[in-house]
Design an enzyme around this catalytic site. Structure first.
Site, PDB file in Angstrom:
ATOM      1  N   TYR A  41      29.054 134.166  93.900  1.00  0.00           N
ATOM      2  CA  TYR A  41      29.674 135.321  93.800  1.00  0.00           C
ATOM      3  C   TYR A  41      29.208 136.465  94.378  1.00  0.00           C
ATOM      4  O   TYR A  41      28.721 136.569  95.626  1.00  0.00           O
ATOM      5  CB  TYR A  41      30.131 135.702  92.270  1.00  0.00           C
ATOM      6  CG  TYR A  41      31.357 136.595  92.331  1.00  0.00           C
ATOM      7  CD1 TYR A  41      32.439 136.319  92.929  1.00  0.00           C
ATOM      8  CD2 TYR A  41      31.252 137.741  91.446  1.00  0.00           C
ATOM      9  CE1 TYR A  41      33.685 137.509  92.811  1.00  0.00           C
ATOM     10  CE2 TYR A  41      32.169 138.882  91.328  1.00  0.00           C
ATOM     11  CZ  TYR A  41      33.440 138.418  92.076  1.00  0.00           C
ATOM     12  OH  TYR A  41      34.684 139.507  92.257  1.00  0.00           O
ATOM     13  N   LYS A  96      53.002 115.388  91.480  1.00  0.00           N
ATOM     14  CA  LYS A  96      52.817 115.256  93.090  1.00  0.00           C
ATOM     15  C   LYS A  96      51.347 115.634  93.461  1.00  0.00           C
ATOM     16  O   LYS A  96      50.800 115.067  94.397  1.00  0.00           O
ATOM     17  CB  LYS A  96      54.026 116.299  93.703  1.00  0.00           C
ATOM     18  CG  LYS A  96      53.933 116.151  95.247  1.00  0.00           C
ATOM     19  CD  LYS A  96      55.046 114.983  95.421  1.00  0.00           C
ATOM     20  CE  LYS A  96      55.270 115.088  97.002  1.00  0.00           C
ATOM     21  NZ  LYS A  96      56.434 114.109  97.263  1.00  0.00           N
TER      22      LYS A  96
END
Length: 751
Positions: A41, A96
């Site tokens: 970060y 999916k």
């Protein structure tokens, strides 16, 4: 063979446990120290941000964009369920996403958009473009799906693919290539009738026309009949594009003399009279789900020369989209494609067709329980063919590079294919193969501990998965009450429940047991208590007398105690060659560890026995055995009396002339790491070991539990081998799936 049955409770439990949903996000970088946080970060993350700002294409290098697909729906056309809305479509979209990961190692996020306004969907998806390497649209109703996809293709610089349209079209095209090959016909000449003018139907005809089918040879039908030149009722611009010059006005008239029927409509749309009217050596793809327009049985009652495909897995020739979309995106992502164009779709279809004509590997035949040879009942590869991952994406990538869709072409295609092979987890194919073998075996499985809810649920799953008859040992009223409390009241009449009080065979069981134990300090009263009151012994006696084919126990008692009880009925000890081998599955690797159950402190001869038994288990699992005798020393250093037997065990195997690789003694890193083993070029192992023979049972147990708890490895076993009958012993901490996996092993007679 019993067909698999999935109940409402099974489906809900699958989505609820072990955590709600079907996937989670895991970090690929360490996040443990302050330095890690600073790199991930602030301030370290600023560096790749600036690099991407200066050169946007580097986003594929410094972020997950290049292997991330969005599965997007508004839930207006969910499977066969209709307009359920965005929220209710989420389980399908999650499904999916996991298919993308399972079949092609493509990371995927599902996004459900709560609107039916095409403009809002287009804007939302377009704005998310920087995040993803591709967009998979799903379950959006026609005609909005055409508008949305076309606009997004025009406005975005990444692949946008509506799988309901193009996925079905690609697999249909692949099957048709082979069906016409068998029939001796050419796509340019055949008459094709399509029923169902929705998204999938229109895409099928568009792709077939791109492959050479003639416009007026392709007749499209909808609920109002043939779509012909001049028709005005129920038309739109997408249907009009496929209006043919024809005198036919009904589906029956169109089918007369047709070479090919493609159905993406409804059950029962095709009659046997229509089938009779088709041309010789016709082809029928009845792809309506869940029930086809006409079943293969109905077709073959009136015509033997017709090749039939459906969308169902329980019939030959399944037109399954999972053969296409994962591999299309895999190839497109790997060339950083701007789009998935027609040439890439055709390349996918042709590669699938070619793959079906090749010899089928034994592992695929084993997984499906039957030989698969190119012909009328095998024109499309099976979804679990391990070659798909390294055959289809390269074909798609080549087409993308040749047509200018690639931002970053692949230079070394051979290296790319090798990389694809290494991406996939081999453990899945092994477990799938075992499940298929279990279904074929149809073993009567004795579940000894019918008072445990995990065991009961596993028994129900075993039977409903079509693997065979589940026999539960317990008191019927208690079993039924427990099933009801688990929400499985409909399973009460399915399972066979038995115990000592209800069997007709107790006296013969006791006589058999007395014959084994009378010279081991057991009198007739002891034998009665064991046979009539101990369900582990009772279950073993059932198995010994052929009143079941295999047995599962151990979920409620310590394995050492269960082994002792089973030993009353079978010779399940070290002296008689019994061995316990545990399979560890983690991050695509499989390692067997032995002995984890029987031998407390084996000598070099015992260690050689363990190696041989473990090698048999490995081969039963589809692995070529490579044994390492592991210790804290490697090839004699450091010298230790404790390591001496590990040094001698390979010599014992050498004298036996075994037919598998073995080496030792060595540390675990040398056994499992190619670089570490490179320091010992004389090693007989040609690859990393997949069987670790450890010095003692306590070290085996520590190793297994450490990997399970710290690394999150999947553990199957101990797998008991060397016993006359298939007996498998679960651990007391087993989950329902663990128990079911052990039942599968027992059914396959992995022993």
């Amino acid at each position: 063979m019993t067909k698999s049955r999935i109940s409402r409770e099974d489906a809900l439990a699958f989505h609820l446990e072990p955590t709600p949903g079907k996937f989670e996000i895991t970090a690929t970088v360490p996040m443990t120290t302050q330095r890690d946080l600073s790199l991930a970060y602030s301030p370290g993350v600023a560096v790749p941000c600036e690099a991407i700002h200066a050169a946007p294409e580097t986003a594929y290098d410094y972020t997950n964009k290049g292997n991330l697909v969005a599965v997007i729906s508004n839930g207006t056309a969910v499977l066969g369920l209709g307009n359920l809305g965005a929220l209710a479509s989420k389980p399908v979209m999650e499904g999916k996403s996991v298919l993308f990961k399972r079949f092609a190692d493509v990371n995927s996020i599902d996004i459900e958009l709560d609107t039916e306004d095409p403009e809002k969907i287009i804007e939302a998806v377009r704005l998310m473009g920087p995040t993803f390497g591709g967009i998979n649209l799903e379950d959006i109703k026609a005609p909005e799906c055409f508008i949305i996809e076309q606009r997004l293709k025009e406005e975005m610089d990444i692949p946008v693919f509506h799988d309901d349209q193009h996925g079905t079209a690609v697999i249909c095209a692949a099957g048709l290539i082979n069906a016409l090959h068998i029939s001796g016909k050419k796509i340019e000449e055949v008459k094709i009738v399509l029923n169902g003018a929705g998204a999938a139907g229109i895409a099928c005809l568009e792709l077939l026309k791109a492959m050479g089918a003639r416009h007026d040879n392709c007749i499209m039908c909808d609920t109002k009949g043939v779509i012909y030149q001049g028709r005005t009722e129920g038309m739109n611009q997408w249907k009009s594009a496929h209006a043919a010059t024809t005198e036919a006005r009904t589906l029956a008239e169109a089918m007369d003399g047709a070479d090919v029927f493609l159905g993406v409509s409804v059950k029962g749309a095709v009659t046997q009279e229509m089938v009779k009217s088709m041309a010789p050596n016709a082809v029928i793809f009845a792809m309506a789900n869940p029930d086809p327009e006409i079943t293969p049985e109905e077709v073959h009652e009136v015509r033997e020369d017709v090749i039939v495909a459906t969308g169902r897995s329980d019939y030959p020739n399944q037109v399954n989209n999972v053969l296409g979309f994962p591999y299309l995106f895999r190839g497109a992502l790997d060339i950083h494609a701007r789009a998935i164009n027609d040439e890439m779709k055709i390349a996918c279809a042709e590669a699938l067709a070619k793959l079906a004509r090749l010899d089928v590997p034994d592992e695929v035949a084993m997984a499906y329980g039957r030989a698969l040879t190119f012909g009328r009942d095998y024109i499309i590869p099976t979804p679990f063919d391990p070659r798909l991952i390294h055959v289809i994406p390269p074909a798609v990538a080549r087409a993308g590079m040749e047509t200018g869709a690639a931002r970053r072409p692949i230079v070394d295609m051979e290296a790319y294919e090798h990389h694809l092979k290494s991406r996939m987890d081999p453990t899945a194919s092994i477990l799938r193969g075992l499940n298929a073998r279990a279904r074929k075996a149809q073993a009567r499985m004795i579940f000894a501990e019918g008072d445990d809810p995990r065991v009961l649920r596993a028994a129900v799953m075993y039977q409903r998965s079509g693997m065979g008859q589940a026999i539960v040992v317990g008191r019927e009223p208690e079993v039924n009450q427990l099933l009801t409390s688990l929400g499985l009241s409909d399973a009460v009449g399915e399972l066979t429940v038995t115990n000592a009080a209800t069997t007709q065979h107790l006296e013969s069981y006791k006589s058999f047991l007395y014959g084994r134990l009378q010279r081991r300090g057991h009198d007739s009263q002891d034998v009665h208590r064991l046979a009539a009151r101990d369900r582990h012994v009772f279950s073993a006696l059932m198995l010994a007398h052929g009143h079941g084919d295999a047995m599962i126990t151990g979920a409620t008692r310590k394995s050492a105690h269960v082994m002792e009880l089973i030993g009353h009925v079978f010779d399940a000890d070290a002296e008689h060659g019994a061995v316990g081998t545990t399979a560890i599955l983690h991050k695509g690797r499989i390692v067997l560890i032995g002995d984890t159950l029987v031998h407390e402190w084996p000598d070099e001869n015992d260690l050689a026995d363990i190696a041989e038994r473990s090698a048999e288990v490995a081969r039963d699992l589809g692995l070529e055995p490579r044994v390492a005798f592991v210790s804290f020393s490697t090839f004699g250093y450091p010298v230790s009396e404790r390591a001496e037997k590990m040094h001698l065990a390979p010599k014992v195997l050498e004298s036996r002339g075994v037919d598998f690789e073995f080496e030792g003694e060595m540390t675990v890193d040398v056994a499992l790491n190619t670089k570490s083993r490179a320091h010992y070029p004389f090693s007989r192992l040609t690859g990393n070991a997949n069987i670790l023979v450890v010095p003692a049972r306590h070290s085996a147990s520590i190793s297994v539990k450490l990997l399970q708890e710290m690394a999150g490895a999947t553990v199957i076993g101990p797998i008991l081998s060397g016993v006359d009958k298939p007996v498998q012993i679960c651990s007391t901490g087993s989950t329902v799936n663990d128990i079911l996996n052990m039942a599968v092993l027992a059914a396959c007679k992995v022993k």
